[in-house]
Every structure is written in structure tokens, then in C-alpha cells.
Design a protein around this motif. Sequence first.
Motif, mmCIF file in Angstrom:
data_model
loop_
_atom_site.group_PDB
_atom_site.id
_atom_site.type_symbol
_atom_site.label_atom_id
_atom_site.label_comp_id
_atom_site.label_asym_id
_atom_site.label_seq_id
_atom_site.Cartn_x
_atom_site.Cartn_y
_atom_site.Cartn_z
ATOM 1 N N ASP A 74 0.815 -1.217 0.000
ATOM 2 C CA ASP A 74 0.000 0.000 0.000
ATOM 3 C C ASP A 74 0.843 1.258 0.000
ATOM 4 O O ASP A 74 0.356 2.330 0.316
ATOM 5 N N PHE A 76 2.385 4.534 -0.522
ATOM 6 C CA PHE A 76 2.240 5.756 -1.303
ATOM 7 C C PHE A 76 3.492 6.574 -1.050
ATOM 8 O O PHE A 76 3.745 7.021 0.057
ATOM 9 N N ASP A 78 5.560 9.641 -1.013
ATOM 10 C CA ASP A 78 5.411 11.093 -1.136
ATOM 11 C C ASP A 78 6.759 11.788 -1.305
ATOM 12 O O ASP A 78 6.834 12.999 -1.185
ATOM 13 N N HIS A 82 7.071 14.881 -6.660
ATOM 14 C CA HIS A 82 6.440 15.961 -5.938
ATOM 15 C C HIS A 82 5.765 16.898 -6.931
ATOM 16 O O HIS A 82 6.368 17.254 -7.938
ATOM 17 N N PRO A 83 4.564 17.359 -6.715
ATOM 18 C CA PRO A 83 3.704 17.051 -5.579
ATOM 19 C C PRO A 83 2.678 15.954 -5.885
ATOM 20 O O PRO A 83 1.708 15.837 -5.153
ATOM 21 N N LEU A 84 2.892 15.226 -6.944
ATOM 22 C CA LEU A 84 1.868 14.244 -7.304
ATOM 23 C C LEU A 84 1.979 12.996 -6.445
ATOM 24 O O LEU A 84 0.990 12.356 -6.133
ATOM 25 N N GLY A 85 3.197 12.658 -6.067
ATOM 26 C CA GLY A 85 3.394 11.405 -5.343
ATOM 27 C C GLY A 85 3.245 10.233 -6.295
ATOM 28 O O GLY A 85 2.865 10.396 -7.459
ATOM 29 N N GLN A 588 5.841 27.147 -8.211
ATOM 30 C CA GLN A 588 4.599 26.376 -8.145
ATOM 31 C C GLN A 588 4.850 24.954 -7.659
ATOM 32 O O GLN A 588 4.018 24.373 -6.977
ATOM 33 N N MET B 348 -2.744 21.350 -4.248
ATOM 34 C CA MET B 348 -1.605 20.661 -4.845
ATOM 35 C C MET B 348 -1.487 21.231 -6.251
ATOM 36 O O MET B 348 -2.365 21.019 -7.064
ATOM 37 N N LEU B 349 -0.447 21.989 -6.484
ATOM 38 C CA LEU B 349 -0.276 22.760 -7.718
ATOM 39 C C LEU B 349 -1.333 23.854 -7.831
ATOM 40 O O LEU B 349 -1.033 25.000 -8.049
ATOM 41 N N HIS B 379 -4.872 11.655 -4.964
ATOM 42 C CA HIS B 379 -3.778 11.528 -4.018
ATOM 43 C C HIS B 379 -2.616 12.407 -4.433
ATOM 44 O O HIS B 379 -2.527 12.823 -5.588
ATOM 45 N N GLY B 380 -1.766 12.703 -3.489
ATOM 46 C CA GLY B 380 -0.640 13.576 -3.780
ATOM 47 C C GLY B 380 -0.164 14.245 -2.513
ATOM 48 O O GLY B 380 -0.622 13.927 -1.424
ATOM 49 N N ILE B 381 0.767 15.167 -2.681
ATOM 50 C CA ILE B 381 1.267 15.909 -1.539
ATOM 51 C C ILE B 381 0.550 17.248 -1.549
ATOM 52 O O ILE B 381 0.826 18.113 -2.373
ATOM 53 N N ARG B 385 -2.914 25.781 3.103
ATOM 54 C CA ARG B 385 -2.311 27.096 2.945
ATOM 55 C C ARG B 385 -3.263 28.164 3.437
ATOM 56 O O ARG B 385 -4.437 28.171 3.063
ATOM 57 N N LYS B 399 1.888 27.361 5.532
ATOM 58 C CA LYS B 399 1.860 26.267 4.562
ATOM 59 C C LYS B 399 2.261 24.996 5.287
ATOM 60 O O LYS B 399 3.347 24.908 5.847
ATOM 61 N N GLU B 401 2.444 20.933 4.784
ATOM 62 C CA GLU B 401 2.294 19.834 3.822
ATOM 63 C C GLU B 401 1.738 18.590 4.497
ATOM 64 O O GLU B 401 2.163 18.222 5.584
ATOM 65 N N THR B 403 0.420 14.502 3.219
ATOM 66 C CA THR B 403 0.289 13.569 2.113
ATOM 67 C C THR B 403 -1.128 13.009 2.109
ATOM 68 O O THR B 403 -1.663 12.693 3.164
ATOM 69 N N VAL B 404 -1.696 12.942 0.941
ATOM 70 C CA VAL B 404 -3.004 12.302 0.809
ATOM 71 C C VAL B 404 -2.787 11.049 -0.012
ATOM 72 O O VAL B 404 -2.382 11.117 -1.166
ATOM 73 N N ARG B 405 -3.015 9.911 0.611
ATOM 74 C CA ARG B 405 -2.691 8.659 -0.067
ATOM 75 C C ARG B 405 -3.933 8.060 -0.694
ATOM 76 O O ARG B 405 -5.050 8.530 -0.476
ATOM 77 N N HIS B 406 -3.718 7.008 -1.441
ATOM 78 C CA HIS B 406 -4.826 6.307 -2.081
ATOM 79 C C HIS B 406 -5.418 5.313 -1.085
ATOM 80 O O HIS B 406 -4.900 5.123 0.012
ATOM 81 N N ALA B 408 -5.872 1.963 0.671
ATOM 82 C CA ALA B 408 -5.051 0.769 0.824
ATOM 83 C C ALA B 408 -5.850 -0.430 0.323
ATOM 84 O O ALA B 408 -7.067 -0.344 0.144
#
Lengths: 743, 456
Positions: A74, A76, A78, A82-85, A588, B348-349, B379-381, B385, B399, B401, B403-406, B408
Motif C-alpha cells: 500500500d 504511497f 510522497d 512531488h507534488p503528485l506522489g 509552483q 496541490m499545484l 492523491h498527492g502531496i 495554505r 503552509k 504539507e 500527504t493524501v494517499r490512495h 489501501a
Amino acid sequence: MASPSLDVLLKGNSSRNVRGLLRIIILCTIAAAAVSSRLFSVIRFESIIHEFDPWFNFRATKYLVQHGFYKFWDWFDDRTWHPLGRVTGGTLYPGLMVTSGVIYHVLRFLTIPVDIRNICVLLAPGFSGLTALAMYLLTNEMSSSPSAGLLAAVFMGITPGYISRSVAGSYDNEAIAIFLLVFTFYLWIKAVKNGSIMWGTLAALFYGYMVSAWGGYVFITNLIPLHVFVLLCMGRYTSRVYISYTTWYALGTLASMQIPFVGFLPIRNSDHMSALGVFGLLQLVAFADFVRGFVPGKQFQKLLTAMILIVFGFALLGLVLLTVSGVIAPWSGRFYSLWDTGYAKVHIPIIASVSEHQPTAWPAFFFDLNFLIWLFPAGVYLCFRQLKDEHVFVVIYAVLSSYFAGVMVRLMLTLTPVVCVAAALAVSHILDTYLVASKPSEASETKPTADNNQSGLRSTRNPVVGVYSYLSKFFISAMMIVYLLLFVSHCTWVTSNAYSSPSVVLASRMPDGSQHIIDDYREAYYWLRQNTPANAKIMSWWDYGYQIGGMADRPTLVDNNTWNNTHIATVGKAMSSREEVSYPILRQHDVDYVLVVFGGLLGYSGDDINKFLWMVRIAEGIWPDEVKERDYFTARGEYRVDDEATPTMRNSLMYKMSYYNFNSLFGGGQAVDRVRGARLPAEGPQLTTVEEAFTSENWIIRIYKVKDLDNFGRDHSSAVAFDKGHKKKRATKKKGPRVLRTE
Amino acid sequence: MRWFLSFLFLSFLAVVHALSSTGNRLLVILEDETEKSLYSTFWSDLEGRGYTLSFESPKSEQLSLFQHGARAYDHLLVFPPKSKGFGPSLTPKAVLDFMNKEGNVLLALSGKSSTPSAISSLLIELDLHLSSDRSAFVVDHFNYDTVSASEKHDVLVVPRPGPLRPDTKAYFSGEGVLAMPRAVPQTLGSDSPLVAPVLRAPVTAYSYNPKDDSGSMEEVYATGSQLALVSTMQSRNSARFTVLGSVESLEDKWFSATVKTPSDEEQTQTVNREFAKQLTAWTFKETGVLKVGKIEHYLAEDPADLNPQIYRIKNDIVFNMEVSEYEYDGYVPFELPSEDALQLEFSMLSPFHRLALQPTRKTDNSTVYSAAFTTPDQHGIFSFRVDYKRPFLTNVEEKHEVTVRHFAHDEYPRSWEISGGWVWIAGLWAVIGGFIAFVLVWLYSEPPSAKTKKTQ
């Protein structure tokens, strides 16, 4: 040798046992040779992970060992993309990491505490020993000659074509995948020969392992159906084929679908459709075979033709419809590039930019395979001579893989096993013919190696006296031995010189001949590790992503897992644009440091300026209006970095970062770039939005820190100009009508 | 966040002695020692508010804004120089460095003498602009003081300013009028968000240079309310810079003068003293200083686990942020202006959520703002903000940070919980059952004698 006491051992029934024992000893020796010839890099440098991808595998293995299998599944990540992971657990082939994890835990259980790094470093040599054994088994299925298997094993053990991917430290998927490939083929051949569900199941299991280990499993997925298809076309349908294939396909597909990264691909992707199609075809053929028992011949012919037409029509229509409607994914880009070598360059620059995806240069065949390459056709010819089911397999394998090896350098790896098989068949045939053949006069036509001789070379069929003379026997066998010795020395030389460099550490020779280690990569990565915050984002070209993640332990924007072309293009755009354009992109993406590789001082040709055009091309693929490859070439179409470089080139962030302050090294003299042999402009580039943070000893790695926004809201160039003492001219504001401030 | 911590630490140090939230060491650059007495009320007001004043001449040898690389003073008050410039220790670069280290500057100008070029080039860096003829001042034929400047019309009488915009707080407002004798006008860069006018000239005002009698106006510097009499610039690190156009307005004389404009019926008392207090208080960070306290985010179902590093997609999250505002002598709960919103971005972006934080709770000296939302299906970092930058308020830029995961592998519903899958499950078991039945029948049926194999 021939003392009477030994005769008991060397003759009669017990000689079989002695031969078996000798065979085992030989195989063990071969495995040992295979392992030890891969240890050059450990002895010369140290126990270190090589190159790029292995660093990721190493990092993933550490994660697996540390957090356990389910967390790994599982995972993920990070700290990449970055920042998509990255959903790493679901987008990798876990076989390699799980294998080393299992070995690690077994050793721990046996109370042998071994560092996981050493397991990773030595995994590939270890498995190469197993590959040699698997090769022995596979070749033994092809030939009745006792020497063929041993020869194939020793060829496989030391041929550079395989060593290139399996030296110690080359901790990549191929390290175990080639063993699995060969062993799966062995099991498949065994299944076809015996028509046994057990062997078919074993083949499916190892196929599943192979799927878990390497994306190249698709080669097996297509080769085995092709084998079956060719057998069917040759009219060789038997229940053995039916049993082995259906067993393999059903179980193998189920097994492959257990890998999260593969998932439903086996039933949804065009690459896998041939296996499904052959599975269906086999059912039809079996059914037809069944029906033939009941229907008279003539009607059967009509029935068969009608059935074939209808089924093919429907199948084709269905396939087209499903592909158009998107249920079945179309062929992947990598697949297209297999057929059209120009395809990738035009459509998918990211694939073409990888050096191992380039077409193979012809000397590479000789370099990697030495004399095997010219024995290879002879071996294939010998397969045609016998042409049993398993020989058909070798012939198909040979044809396909030699085509693929010509298209992509890295597919030399899949060619190597079949070359070893074929060459071993040829060599063993020659040796058998000349060493074992005795004069026909002694026992009329019943020679000791009767079956071999009858199907042997034409010259041996007619009892020409010269062949049986000791002179010719001696001459031929001496020649073969010389070839074999040359092969061994060539393999050792290539392994030691070409394939044992970790590429993380560069070795060069001092004028007095002593070795000088250039360790800039690790110097820079450790600088990052020790001097930057733990989550400082590092932007670099994707080649270095895995190494930064593995050695510097810092998040990166892109890495060698090139799953997101747009993200890579974004980095390419940031590198290839002017600072004013790049800076918002850097902001960005929260970039803190930018890392570039510069070889101009040392003459290290694998640097970023030489890769720069790929960045431009990949960026152009996404932003054709903003980045244009043409702008980086001079009017005469030259790629230059000196005085004549185009303004676009000289203003690009990559150029500036590479050559920033380079002049100062030359103490007033003109700076010279030793890679491109160019004399640089007298005035070096100026940087405003980034500042130099670190430059390694030989200037190979340069790291720049991205500045924060200016405290007073100025743009960076005017802030830098102010710091340098230039006065701002307010007249510049006077152009055009006054803009009123409304609040 | 780090600078906020140091900020906090500094403010603890400062609160013992001074009222400013950052420190009490005030350096006054005054060239002419004799002029000091003109501003005695101003000095005593400042000292009464807890500042320790050090007077230095700009020519002084030992004058330095820094000591051992750190600020030697917390605030800087610069009076207009008599001579051409300020000398080596007050170059524009030194002043900007001072601000980079979070020092605050109040610069007073005077229309009596011409402004040195060092000052105008410093102001240009801050995107504040002075007229190109350096001895210009503001003149208004409708809002002048008839008592003191009936001839020259160069003492402006203006009402105290209100809020700059409806969504900003008014730190300089109040009753009464201000007298601004011979104010040097400033104009503000058109697009800089960092500068803000405090006191604008009336619409009928214009900039006039008494030495330039040609009368021709080839190039009109700004007029009317584009001219600012007092303007401010707050840099990104919240260091404050204020330009006061008229240094004379700080004189004792004008602190309690009686003035009368042509349109007024009777004379009124100026409130310059009150305004000077507001202006110095703001510049030296006694007002308009925001402090972010505790920031908490947690899963709605598990508030005990504070600030986790990782969330999952489609989690319900609560975000809390404590904000206080410094008001002269201590932190008080921060109240948003009526038309403003404190916004939280989950981005995120680009932002996936932009939510107005609502005040939910008040402590003694802070307001807790919070928002609850569901993480996006991506998901992503991500980062929480809060980017709250308003004129006259210190910048809030938070700010964090996460992490937002998928999902499991074991977080999806099991197959039998999905009613749509029952058909397939039934089919699966039917096949398995059928196969077993077939095998049983096959194994236990006696093979018939010869040709009839079709037992199935």
C-alpha cells in the motif's frame, strides 16, 4: 588414468553415477564461475548499488524490510514526483524486492545478520548461477548430447550479454528475471513434451513469478502462444499441447493478475491478446479434433472451413470493436517502437531519450556474444534438422529475439539465452562428431553415437577417411578449444572493462597509471543529505531522480519511473526556458534546489548539456508554442555552446546553471568546455532567480538554491541589479499613459 | 512558521518594557540637534509608550544599523537631512538590509528642503515614487489652512482617513482634522500589493515646486488623490516602512494648532498628536500585527491524533487555526473586517478547496478559526495554505504539507458487500459447484463396457 582400480568407477553401471557426480561438480563450478566473474566491481570499488534504477529498487527493498509486506503493497511514496506522489506499491514489479526481502528474513531466521545492501548487491550474481543451471536444464531438453547442456550453462554463465545486467550491484529486475525467463521456458518445454498438468502448472507458477519481477514478461506471454500457434499451423496438434497450454494459460493469467501493477491488463491490453486468442483457437481445434471422430472426412472439411471463417470473422470484429470502444487498451507506445524504430523519436521522445532504447549497433552483437553469434545460426540450423516441438520453440525464439535485439539495445538480454542454447547445440555437435566418432570399420554401422551421426553434418555421413584421422580430430578440437579459451578471455575482459563500473563512482587513470576515483555524485548527494531540510524538493532531470531519492533521501520532482510525461515536460520546460519563465514553475512546484550535471571541466560526456535537447524535445511535445527545438540550433543547424550559441540557448536556465562562474576557473583566460571542445564566451552567464549553493570537486554536480520572492516585491533581476549597485532609472516607467492606482 | 516563533519570543522579551510587539530600541536620525526641541511632545509620547530613543546624526562615525550582523535597533525614525545625503551607514542598501532583518522604518520628508537622491532611489526600490523635482510640495487652494498659510496655500487641512477599502481595518481613523504643512507628495506604484496609502491628498491638491516659476507643466506629476501625503510599504517579511510627507506635522506647534479651511465656519483643533501616535504605533508594530498560534488538523472521526502526516483520499478533515492580533499592549482575539474572509486552501499545484475559515471559539487573546472539509479524490502531496495578506496587517503565510494517499488494498468494500457483484459471485460458485459435481459423478460412475463414453 586407465589404472585398473579406476576401471570400476569409469566403466559399467557405476560409471553412470560417477558421471552424474562429475556433472554436478561441473555445474557447481560453472555457477561459481558465473558468480565470481560478476564481482569485479565489488573488488575494485566497494559493495555499492550501481547506476540509476537499482537505487530505487534498493530504496523500495529497504522500505519493504522496514515496514513489512502489506505496508509495501500500500506504499504511497510522497518523496518522488512531488507534488503528485506515486502509488509505488501498485506501480512496481515487486518480485525483486520481495525476493531479497525473503532472503533477508531467512538469513535473519538462521541468525546470520546480513546487511540488506549486501543482499541487494549480490542478488544478481547469485541468480546468475541459478540461470546457468536453468540453462543446463533447458538445453538438455533440446539435445541428447551430454555436453550441450553443460556448454550452454557455461556460455550463459559468462557471456557479457547477460553479465551487462547482472554484475554485483546491478540490482535491477533483470537480475532475477532472466533466470525466471529461462526456467519458465524449461518448464514449458517439459510440459509440452510430457503433456503434463504438473509441468504446465509449474510453468504457470514461474510465469507468475516472472510477471511479478519484470515487465519483460510480455515476451513470454507472446512467445508461448506463438509456439503453440506455429505447432497448430504445422498440424502438430496433440492433446499434450492442449493440456499444457490450457493449464499454463489459465493458471498463468490468474497468477499474473495478482500483481497490482498488472491487474486486469492480461484481459484488457492488446499486448496480451495473442495469448487469449491462441487459447480460444486451441479450444476450437480441440473441438474440431473431437468432432472429426464422428463426422466423415469430406463433410468435416466443409464444416471446418466454415467454422474457421465464422470464428475468425467474429473474433476479429469483436477485437476491433472492443479496441475502438476502449475496453481493450490499444498497443502501448513501447510496443509500436518495437516495429518502427523511428516511431518513438517522433511520438514519444521520452522513450527515445533512454539510451538503452536505441537500436543496437552491430558490433554490439559481437561485443556481447563473441563467437556465439556466429555459432548461433548453425545451432538454429541444427534445430531445423530435428524439428521436434521443442526445436520449433527455439527457432521461433531465435527469430523473434534477434529481431527485437536489433531494435533495442536492452533486448540483447532476451536474445542471449537462445544464442547460448543454439551455440551450445552447435559446439556440442561439432565436439561430439570429432571427439567421439570412431572409425566405422570397427563396428560396421553401429557407432557409439549413432543417432547423432546420422543426423550430423553431411561430411560425417560418408565415411571419408580424413574425418576419422587423429589429425583432423586434433585439429578441429584444438580449434574449438582455442575459440572457447578466446571466448573466456573476451568475456572476462569485457566484464572487467565495460560492465563493472558502478557509474555512481567514476574511475580514471592518473598519468602514472594509478587509479583515480571521481566521486562527485556521492559528494553532492551527501551534501544534499547533510545540508538541506529533510523535505527540500530537488529538481533535476529525471535520470538522477532515483539516485537523489536513494542517496540524498530528498524528494524529487521526476525520476526514472517516467510515468507522467507532462510532469517531466514541466521540468524540461523549466530547464530550457528563460529564468523569468522558469521561476514561476519552480515556485509552483515548491522547488528548493536545482541540480545539474556538468561535465565541461572534466570532459564527462554524460552531462545535462548533452541531454539538453531531449529536455527541449519533451517540453516541446507539451508546449509547442513556448519551447521550440529549432531555437536551440544556430542558423546553420549546429548545436553550440560557445560564442555562436543562440540567444535562446544562452538564456536557458540549464545553460546558465551549467556555465555559471565557469570563467572564474580559468583565471582570466578563455574558458573551455572539454566535452564539446568549445571556447566559451568571455562573459559568463548571470543568474538572478537562483543562487549557487554547491559545486562538487570536479564540477560534475552543481546545485542551485531557488531564491524566495524578493522581500520588497521587485523582480529578481532588478533586485540583483540593486545589490550590485546599479541605480534604477525611473525613466523606464514613463512609457505610455500613467496607470492610476485605485483602491 | 519559524519566523513566527522568533517573533513570539521577541514579543515576550519586548512586552516587559515596550508596547511594540517587536522591540523598543528606536534610533532617531536627526541631523540638527537644535531641532530636537521642536518635537518635544512627540519624543515624550514615544518614551511614554516605552521606547528607548537614541539620537544620532547621520554623519556620525559610530552610527551603524547592525552590530555583529544583527540589528542594533528595532526601529528607525529618519528625519529629513539638511545636507545632500545620509552618509555611508544609511545607504539605501543598508536600509533595505535593515528591513530584511525585520526592522521598521519611519521616514519623514519635508517640503522645505529638497529630498536627497539617496532617499528617492531607496523609495523607488520600494515602489514609492517622488516627484522628479525634489523640492516640490503639495498645494491645495480649497483645503488649506487660512490661519497660517493664507498666501501660499501650502498647509493642507485634511480629515483623518477612514478605512482604505471596505475589507480592511482602519488603524488611522478617528474624528478631527490633520494639518499637513508643506508635505512632500508620493505616488504609489500601480501594481505593487505591498504599498498602501495612509493619507491621500484631497482631490483638488497638486504638486508645486516654488523654485520652478516657469508655470509650464510639460509633464504632470500625479494630482489629486493620486498623491499620497502618508504612505506605507510592508515588505514580505512584514517589516514596515512609512513615509510621512510632512515632518512639520510632528512639531509641537502643529500637534495642537487651530486651523480653518476656507469652507469652514469656525476654527478647529488639529489632531496631529493622535495621528502621530497611530502612525508610529502602526509603523513600530504596536497595531496591525497578526500572530498565528496553534494550527491543528485532524480526522473528523479521530480528533485525538493531531496533525498527522498522512491522510487518505475522501477523509473528513477539520482544520483549526488560532489567530491573535496585537493591539498596543497585548494580543487580543483577531476579528475579521466585516467584508473580508480568512481563507484556507487545500492545494496541490492549484487549490482543490478554497474555504472561508469561520471563527468558532475565542480564547483570552486569540480567535480559533476552523473549517471542515473532505479531502479530494486525488492523491498527492497537498498543503494547507493560509495566505492572508491585507494592507496594514502583517502577512500570514502558513503552509503545512500533508500527504493524501490512495485507498489501501484492504480499505475497499469486500466483494460480498457490493450488491452489484452478487450476480458474478453466484456465477463463480455455480461454476465451482458444477465442476465438483461433475468430478464426483465422473469418478463414481462405473465406466460402461466399451464405446459409450458420453456419461456426461
